[in-house]
Design a protein around this motif. Structure first.
Motif, short mmCIF file in Angstrom:
data_model
loop_
_atom_site.label_atom_id
_atom_site.label_comp_id
_atom_site.label_asym_id
_atom_site.label_seq_id
_atom_site.Cartn_x
_atom_site.Cartn_y
_atom_site.Cartn_z
N LEU A 186 -12.56 -13.79 1.03
CA LEU A 186 -11.19 -14.30 0.91
C LEU A 186 -10.62 -14.59 2.29
CD1 LEU A 186 -8.63 -14.90 -0.70
CD2 LEU A 186 -8.17 -12.45 -0.77
N LEU A 207 -2.61 -10.08 -1.65
CA LEU A 207 -2.66 -8.64 -1.86
C LEU A 207 -3.90 -7.98 -1.25
CD1 LEU A 207 -1.39 -8.78 -5.49
CD2 LEU A 207 -0.36 -7.39 -3.72
N VAL A 221 0.83 -1.21 0.00
CA VAL A 221 0.00 0.00 0.00
C VAL A 221 0.86 1.26 0.00
CG1 VAL A 221 -1.93 -1.11 1.14
CG2 VAL A 221 -0.26 0.12 2.51
N PHE A 270 4.38 -16.11 -1.96
CA PHE A 270 3.75 -17.43 -1.83
C PHE A 270 4.76 -18.53 -2.10
CE2 PHE A 270 -0.62 -17.09 -0.76
CZ PHE A 270 -1.06 -15.85 -1.20
N ALA A 302 -6.60 -13.15 -4.72
CA ALA A 302 -6.30 -11.92 -3.99
C ALA A 302 -5.85 -10.81 -4.93
CB ALA A 302 -5.22 -12.18 -2.94
N ALA A 303 -5.12 -11.17 -5.97
CA ALA A 303 -4.62 -10.15 -6.91
C ALA A 303 -5.77 -9.51 -7.68
CB ALA A 303 -3.61 -10.77 -7.86
N VAL A 338 -13.25 -8.96 0.27
CA VAL A 338 -12.08 -9.21 1.12
C VAL A 338 -12.45 -10.20 2.22
CG1 VAL A 338 -10.58 -8.14 2.84
CG2 VAL A 338 -10.96 -7.01 0.66
N ASP A 339 -13.64 -10.01 2.82
CA ASP A 339 -14.05 -10.92 3.90
C ASP A 339 -14.19 -12.35 3.41
OD1 ASP A 339 -16.16 -8.83 6.05
OD2 ASP A 339 -14.03 -8.83 5.56
N ILE A 359 -4.79 -18.92 -4.46
CA ILE A 359 -5.06 -17.83 -3.52
C ILE A 359 -4.46 -16.53 -4.04
CG2 ILE A 359 -4.71 -16.99 -1.16
CD1 ILE A 359 -4.36 -19.90 -0.32
N PHE A 360 -3.24 -16.63 -4.55
CA PHE A 360 -2.58 -15.44 -5.10
C PHE A 360 -3.45 -14.78 -6.17
CE2 PHE A 360 0.10 -12.61 -7.25
CZ PHE A 360 0.10 -12.94 -8.59
N PHE A 369 -9.11 -2.15 -6.07
CA PHE A 369 -8.84 -0.96 -5.27
C PHE A 369 -8.35 0.19 -6.14
CE2 PHE A 369 -9.43 -2.30 -0.98
CZ PHE A 369 -9.03 -3.61 -0.86
N TYR A 370 -7.77 -0.15 -7.28
CA TYR A 370 -7.13 0.87 -8.09
C TYR A 370 -7.85 1.14 -9.39
CZ TYR A 370 -3.74 -0.24 -4.60
OH TYR A 370 -3.14 -0.45 -3.39
N MET A 379 0.96 -1.35 -8.84
CA MET A 379 0.12 -2.51 -8.58
C MET A 379 0.77 -3.77 -9.14
SD MET A 379 -3.79 -2.74 -9.84
CE MET A 379 -3.54 -2.86 -11.58
N ARG A 418 -12.21 -1.94 4.66
CA ARG A 418 -11.06 -2.76 4.32
C ARG A 418 -10.12 -2.03 3.37
NH1 ARG A 418 -14.33 -4.55 7.32
NH2 ARG A 418 -15.14 -6.68 7.46
N VAL A 463 -8.92 -9.20 -6.69
CA VAL A 463 -9.63 -8.29 -5.79
C VAL A 463 -8.83 -7.01 -5.59
CG1 VAL A 463 -10.64 -8.01 -3.50
CG2 VAL A 463 -10.75 -10.23 -4.63
N TYR A 464 -7.51 -7.18 -5.44
CA TYR A 464 -6.61 -6.03 -5.22
C TYR A 464 -6.71 -5.01 -6.35
CZ TYR A 464 -1.87 -3.94 -4.52
OH TYR A 464 -0.79 -3.12 -4.32
N ALA A 465 -6.82 -5.53 -7.58
CA ALA A 465 -6.88 -4.62 -8.73
C ALA A 465 -8.07 -3.69 -8.63
CB ALA A 465 -6.93 -5.43 -10.03
N HIS A 482 -5.92 -4.53 4.04
CA HIS A 482 -6.58 -4.33 5.33
C HIS A 482 -5.64 -4.60 6.50
CE1 HIS A 482 -9.71 -4.34 8.36
NE2 HIS A 482 -9.44 -5.58 8.68
N LYS A 542 -6.95 0.78 2.69
CA LYS A 542 -5.82 1.46 3.30
C LYS A 542 -4.92 1.93 2.16
CE LYS A 542 -3.76 -0.41 6.93
NZ LYS A 542 -4.14 -1.81 6.81
N GLN A 543 -4.43 3.14 2.25
CA GLN A 543 -3.51 3.62 1.22
C GLN A 543 -2.57 4.64 1.84
OE1 GLN A 543 -3.02 2.77 -2.16
NE2 GLN A 543 -1.27 4.05 -1.77
#
Lengths: 195, 536, 309
Positions: free
Chosen positions: C19, B375, B308, B324, C82-83, C16-17, C78-79, C89-90, B313, C149, C85-87, B380, C151-152
């Motif tokens: 995951l 990620l 963050v 991982f 998560a990646a 996020v939850d 999992i990676f 955010f941006y 990204m 959830r 979902v992460y995208a 969070h 943060k930046q």
């Protein structure tokens, strides 16, 4: 009382050499962040770097490069002499002398560039910072090398074909210092000079 | 020399070589140097622990009423600086590594004994600067020294502590160099690489990291100091610098640093568990390769501290995937330690309790690492108590327990005395219980959103913080116990024979304590490590 | 169990939850399995127990490869999850409302498009995608809303952004999550999510400030920007109408899309990314504009699409 951990002179020699190579690896990693910083800054502000490079004193820099490389030659000859149980003092003194001359020229360059560096801003300021930091770090290592050479000179009578490890290890260190300069010289002096 | 003589407590040994302070401070004997390190790091452990005690005292209630905000910030900074650089990093390599590496490979000493002593003096000098910074009023940047706070805004003794850490870094580098050359060049005849104990593999890999990563820290901290002094503009954007450059450089060292802290602990577990299960470790080669894998991949994941931070990204995705990957060799090791228990004959001595505790707590800490490598979750969880719980599970539940297990396991070899076994077990269990009570609630606190480095917090976090502080009290008692009974055992403990545990390994083939030159006759190795005979 | 409950108040929070709890279940099962196995082995094979200990295995290739590749596959899955979902955010949703947030020791300042300002609070409408543009006046801070959830980090010298949609009315904690000095623990406040109508009312009320864009237009003239960048200027400077979101071709051959960060850099570090075909003669406004004024200028430039065609 120290019992030697080694079973033979050969074992001791190999261990010492490995130790020096490992130490030089750490030195590489010590210079590493500065090299990385240079690459990072130059990608962002290439033009400023070229401008800064054109302010360098190319004649003195090239002269210094020749001096340092010659000192590597004299150092190698010192190692050779020690290996053959011939006198090493002359070669050691020559190497140290060349190193001192290098430092003298470098110091005069630094003084001459100080004004320019103080007035620089932005990318050019970063160029000067890296220049002083990297050549400064290099000079510190060179000075330590001079100290070691002085110590070798004082104890020169100890060295022979049977025992010349300190000279050989110093040779490795000195060549490393030389090689670092071989990278620093084009990085700072030769940017787009002959476009 | 026959067995009976070897067990005689009245043989001259490295401890009886000289009784003066001077003989200790000018020694070149790796075993004495190990003791010098042990004394020093123990002092620092309790210094860092004192800081933690004050912190947990403050955090027992939501209001910031025990110490001021500024003092709290200085406490967590000194806690981190001391625990990371003055306790954890030297703990196993410089104490047990120095003591055991030559013994385990059948050598008389380390490759460079005088350099070894110099390393200790360098460590002490760095420690003096750090304590000086503390006395001068402390530092409030956090052990991570993020810029531009550390370069431009902090009014504390940043440069003094940087000098301390910089100097001590060279102690790390030289210790690593010594271990690498020793393992390469001084192995006894017959001791090929794949006959080496995993403790040696672990310390060897750790030494590679010590050697290659620490110089980067040295340079990074130097640049922080230079910017603070000369206002140059490397990291401070107001002067044209880049704060993210600092983070990349800092974490390039500090991530491999955590493997410096955990790999030796893994090596210890691989020595203790086979001994008290009376059977060879499962999957020796995979274990050795896993150690090397962790050390190498560990250099490639530093950006997972920066998801963050404002880095791209895509960079985040690369670092996440690699993070991982690095979890896999760690998983392999946990599976193999578990499998080593299968068909063993298990006794629950104090070292074994510590080693089993290590495996369980490292497992939990490692699994929570997966959360942080993910990620979207890390957005969070980063900078919250979840991260604090994660790394304390690994470094305290993992490394500190392994360190204590190692001290107990090799105590007879080091001191020639046995520690009181009941006390050992009580302490191990107290520490295990106290540790979990302290740190498990912190996972919950982090998930619920409590940020780290806070001396006061929203009232809904009170109950979990109270549990955590209570646990810290138990943990403190647990840590004081070994200090007491191990010291007691030096004078009143039962004298130990050469091999009280019946363990394999060359270090047990010589007397307890060993003679100054380690072995009467150079050992010749013909057998695999951990060749415990199966028990019917 | 109230003390263990954290609301999921944004669209991304729910993802996020999911995951998180999946990972809790997965890692929980693994931890329980291995710890149980350890306990079972310790009890069954304790010294003195009469059990079969013949041929203890020292290695079993298929098992070892198995437990190497199985975690590998699971971890990659999992990676990826998560990646993805992460995208999010941006990746701001179209029509996202931009709010400029500035961190400073030790407070948060938010500025809405219409000029309404807040300190240590952020009011947002329910269901409306939001894009926060973060900056800081001094050190690194981090804008953290656990209920969302999100943060930046706010990093000096640049803009960072994060996007989400609030999905639940209520008040939620706002914390600073990057250590920033003495009162780091006190640098926080609350985020208030309101029904759209209530938010609209709140937005209009209590501000006598001009909108960000109007303020920006005023600055654009007062600071002399229009002297070079306006249509009739004799100075050769790029036309800024509609510049936001445009593809820009730079002098060194690179191209980029003009976003807030590019506009910020152009104002503060004009020599950094010079447009192709123009001389680097623009002076820097570093030190002459604070974060609020920068936000206003940039908002003006975003909204100034030029005369209707």
């Amino acid at each position: 009382m120290t019992t030697s951990p080694f079973d033979s002179a050969l074992e001791r020699r190999e261990a010492s050499l490995l130790g020096m190579w490992a130490f030089l690896a750490t030195e590489l990693m010590f210079f590493g962040p500065l090299f990385f910083g240079y690459v990072h800054a130059r990608i962002a502000q290439g033009d400023a770097f070229v401008a800064g490079s054109h302010h360098m004193h190319i004649v003195l820099g090239t002269l210094n490069t020749a001096i340092l490389m010659t000192s590597s030659l004299t150092m190698a000859l010192a190692v050779r002499a020690a290996r053959d149980t011939r006198p090493v003092r002359t070669w050691l003194a020559l190497t140290a002398l060349l190193g001192l001359v290098f430092l003298g020229i470098k110091a005069s360059e630094w003084l001459m560039e100080l004004g320019e560096a103080a007035n620089a801003s932005g990318g050019e300021a970063r160029f000067y910072f890296l220049y002083y930091a990297m050549t400064g770090l290099h000079a510190v290592h060179l000075t330590i090398g001079l100290g070691v050479l002085a110590w070798l000179w004082v104890h020169a009578r100890r060295f022979s074909a049977a025992y010349h490890m300190p000279v050989e290890l110093t040779g490795l260190y000195w060549h490393f210092v030389d090689i670092v300069w071989v990278f620093l010289y084009p990085m700072f002096y030769l940017l787009e000079r002959y476009r | 020399m026959d067995q009976k003589n070897r067990d005689s407590p009245y043989l001259p040994n490295y401890l009886t070589e000289g009784f003066t302070l001077r003989s200790w401070l000018t020694t070149n004997d790796h075993k004495r140097i190990a003791i010098l390190y042990m004394v020093a790091i123990t002092a620092f452990f309790f210094l860092g622990g004192a800081a933690a005690t004050l912190m947990r005292l403050e955090l027992a209630t939501p209001a910031g009423d025990v110490v001021s905000a500024e003092t709290y910030n200085k406490l967590f900074t000194i806690h981190g600086v001391v625990m990371v650089w003055f306790f954890l990093i030297p703990s196993i390599p410089a104490v047990l590594g120095n003591f055991l590496v030559p013994l385990m490979i059948g050598a008389r000493d380390m490759a460079f004994p005088r350099l070894n002593l110099t390393s200790w003096y360098i460590y002490v000098l760095g420690g003096i600067f750090t304590v000086a910074a503390l006395i001068a009023g402390g530092v409030d940047t956090g052990w991570t020294f993020y810029t531009p706070y550390s370069t431009t805004f902090s009014n504390s003794n940043v440069i003094l502590v940087i000098v301390g850490v910089f100097i001590t870094g060279f102690s790390s580098i030289l210790t690593g160099l010594n271990i690498i050359v020793t393992v390469h060049k001084l192995r006894a005849p017959g001791l090929t690489w794949f006959r080496l104990p995993l403790f040696i593999w672990a310390n060897y890999a750790t030494s590679l990291i010590l050697l290659l990563a620490t110089p980067v820290l040295a340079m990074t901290l130097t640049l922080v100091a230079l910017e603070r002094l000369l206002h140059i503009g490397i990291f401070d954007p107001a002067l044209g610098g880049d704060p993210l450059l600092f983070q990349h450089l800092f974490w390039f060292y500090s991530h491999p640093a955590v493997y410096i802290m955990v790999l030796p602990a893994m090596g210890v577990a691989s020595e203790i568990i086979p001994c008290f299960a009376r059977r060879p470790v499962f999957g020796y080669r995979f274990m050795a390769y896993a150690i090397l894998g962790i050390a190498s991949i560990g250099f490639l994941v530093w950006g997972h501290h920066m998801f963050v931070s404002g880095q791209s990204m895509y960079a985040g995705m690369v670092f996440s995937m690699l993070s991982f990957m690095v979890a896999i060799p760690s998983a392999i090791k946990v599976f193999n330690w578990t499998a080593t228990l299968y068909k063993g004959s298990i006794t629950f001595s104090a070292p074994m309790l510590y080693a089993l505790g290590f495996v369980g707590l490292f497992l939990i800490g490692g699994l929570t690492g997966l959360f942080l490598a993910s990620l979207a979750l890390d957005v969070h969880l980063t900078d919250t108590y979840f991260v604090i719980a994660h790394f304390h599970y690994i470094m305290v539940g993992g490394s500190v327990m392994a360190y204590l297990g190692a001290i107990h396991f090799w105590w007879p070899k080091i001191s020639g005395r046995m520690y009181p076994e009941i006390m050992g077990r009580i302490a191990a269990l107290t520490i295990f219980f106290g540790f979990n009570l302290t740190f498990f609630p912190q996972y919950l606190l982090g998930w619920l959103g409590m940020p780290r480095r806070y001396h006061e917090y929203p009232p809904e976090f009170t109950l979990l913080n109270l549990f955590s502080s209570a646990g810290a009290a138990v943990l403190a008692v647990g840590y004081l116990l070994p200090l007491c009974y191990l010291s007691w055992s030096l004078f009143f403990g039962r004298r130990a024979g050469a091999n009280p545990w019946g363990a394999t390994g060359l270090e047990w083939q010589t007397s307890s304590p060993p003679p100054p030159h380690n072995f009467e006759h150079e050992p010749h190795v013909t057998r695999m490590p951990y060749d415990y005979q199966p028990v019917r | 169990m109230k003390f263990l409950f954290l609301p999921a108040a944004s669209d991304i929070a729910q993802r996020v939850d999911l995951l998180f709890y999946t990972l809790v279940a997965l890692t929980g099962m693994v931890a329980i399995a291995i710890i149980t196995l350890m306990i079972v082995f310790c009890m069954r094979y304790r010294a003195g127990a009469q059990v079969d200990r013949t041929n203890p295995p020292v290695g079993l290739r298929w098992l070892e490869y198995g437990w190497t590749f199985t975690p590998l596959v699971i971890f990659l899955a999992i990676f990826c999850w998560a990646a993805v979902v992460y995208a999010h955010f941006y990746a701001p949703a179209p029509g996202a409302m931009t709010v400029f947030v500035v961190g400073k020791q030790w407070m948060w300042k938010a500025e809405h498009a219409n000029g309404r300002r807040e300190i240590d609070e952020l009011h947002l409408p329910l269901g409306q995608p939001v894009r926060l543009v973060l900056s800081t006046e001094d050190v690194i801070h981090s804008f953290y809303v656990p209920a969302f959830r999100i943060k930046q980090d706010a990093v000096p010298g640049r803009y960072t952004t994060i996007s989400f949609t609030p999905t639940r009315e209520g008040e939620y904690w706002l914390h600073c999550a990057e250590y920033c000095g003495t009162d780091h623990a006190r640098m926080g406040g609350r985020v208030v999510v309101m029904a759209p109508a209530a938010f609209a009312t709140w937005l209009e009320r209590g501000t006598s400030n001009a909108s960000l864009a109007a303020l920006g237009f005023e600055l654009f003239r007062r600071k002399g920007c229009s002297g070079c960048h306006a249509a009739g200027s004799t100075v050769h400077a790029p036309d800024l109408a509609g510049v936001y979101g445009r593809v820009v071709h730079l002098q060194d051959g690179r191209t980029l899309v003009a976003d807030e960060g590019y506009l910020r850099d152009s104002i503060l570090l004009p020599k950094k990314d010079v447009v192709a075909g123009y001389a680097p003669i623009m002076p820097s406004f570093q030190g002459q504009l604070d974060e609020g004024e920068l936000a206003a200028l940039i908002t003006y430039l975003k909204e100034n699409r030029g005369p209707e065609k």
